[in-house]
Design an enzyme around this catalytic site. Sequence first.
Site, PDB file in Angstrom:
ATOM      1  N   HIS A 143       3.900  -4.949   6.347  1.00  0.00           N
ATOM      2  CA  HIS A 143       5.217  -5.049   5.710  1.00  0.00           C
ATOM      3  C   HIS A 143       5.249  -6.194   4.713  1.00  0.00           C
ATOM      4  CE1 HIS A 143       6.525  -8.662   7.858  1.00  0.00           C
ATOM      5  NE2 HIS A 143       6.125  -8.117   8.992  1.00  0.00           N
ATOM      6  N   TYR A 177       6.821 -17.491  13.723  1.00  0.00           N
ATOM      7  CA  TYR A 177       6.296 -16.333  14.438  1.00  0.00           C
ATOM      8  C   TYR A 177       7.418 -15.314  14.639  1.00  0.00           C
ATOM      9  CZ  TYR A 177       1.643 -18.128  15.458  1.00  0.00           C
ATOM     10  OH  TYR A 177       0.337 -18.563  15.345  1.00  0.00           O
ATOM     11  N   GLU A 213       4.844  -5.843  16.497  1.00  0.00           N
ATOM     12  CA  GLU A 213       4.146  -7.129  16.460  1.00  0.00           C
ATOM     13  C   GLU A 213       3.946  -7.676  17.873  1.00  0.00           C
ATOM     14  OE1 GLU A 213       1.973  -8.889  15.357  1.00  0.00           O
ATOM     15  OE2 GLU A 213       2.799  -9.763  13.525  1.00  0.00           O
ATOM     16  N   TYR A 268       5.932 -12.574  21.056  1.00  0.00           N
ATOM     17  CA  TYR A 268       5.655 -14.006  21.131  1.00  0.00           C
ATOM     18  C   TYR A 268       6.424 -14.713  22.240  1.00  0.00           C
ATOM     19  CZ  TYR A 268       3.525 -13.167  16.579  1.00  0.00           C
ATOM     20  OH  TYR A 268       2.745 -12.686  15.551  1.00  0.00           O
TER      21      TYR A 268
END
Length: 230
Positions: free
Chosen positions: A16, A27, A98, A101
């Site tokens: 992206h 993050y 993703e 995190y």
Amino acid sequence: MSDLDATTPRIFLARHGETEWTKSGQYTGISDIPLTSEGVKQVTDTGRLLVGPRKLVDPARIARVWVSPRRRAHQTFQHLFGDSISPERVILTEDITEWDYGDYEGMVIGDIRMLRKERGLDQEKAWNIWRDGCQGGESADQVSERLDRLIEEILKVQGPHMDGKEPADVVLVAHGLILRCFVKRWLRYPLDIDLPMIMSPGAIAILSYKNHDVNQPGIYVGMALPSKEE
């Protein structure tokens, strides 16, 4: 048969475009942050150059597109392909979101390492996400598991078409770290192997197979663009 028609099936990895957190180095996992105006321009320019009939990424040759459900990835897909890909070929999947995190969401790497030191971690070695994962988020094993699941689906799509006679290219539209994780798993490497990679916002990378063999996954380090001549 043209050279383009003779190619082994490919996997295009589309990162992206820029977001506000991309610029700041924060993050960005589960946070649903949109593209900036510059991010839209990055992706649009990439699409104009590389996506279309007789271009590197030819929608007519794409059998499947997997897209992260996050807004920034969906926007990227739209700016790259518009309505050139029929909806039945597009799959939204959490398998390509993703890395989660966890406690480190929205933080920069220096602050993450400081936080971990305060928690009594990493006294001998600095934090490495590929090895250590994220507190409150995903481990490397968890990320590998979902990417391996996606790879199995890709092999089902492409395995019967190693001769390139039928359209079997696929596209993954996702995020910077998870796509680099995907490269490692595609090459059958553990995530903690030292394999430095760089992938700019709005970039497209290419994976495929050596010798038209589904059992020999490979990575393009360079690829000639198709001729515009018929």
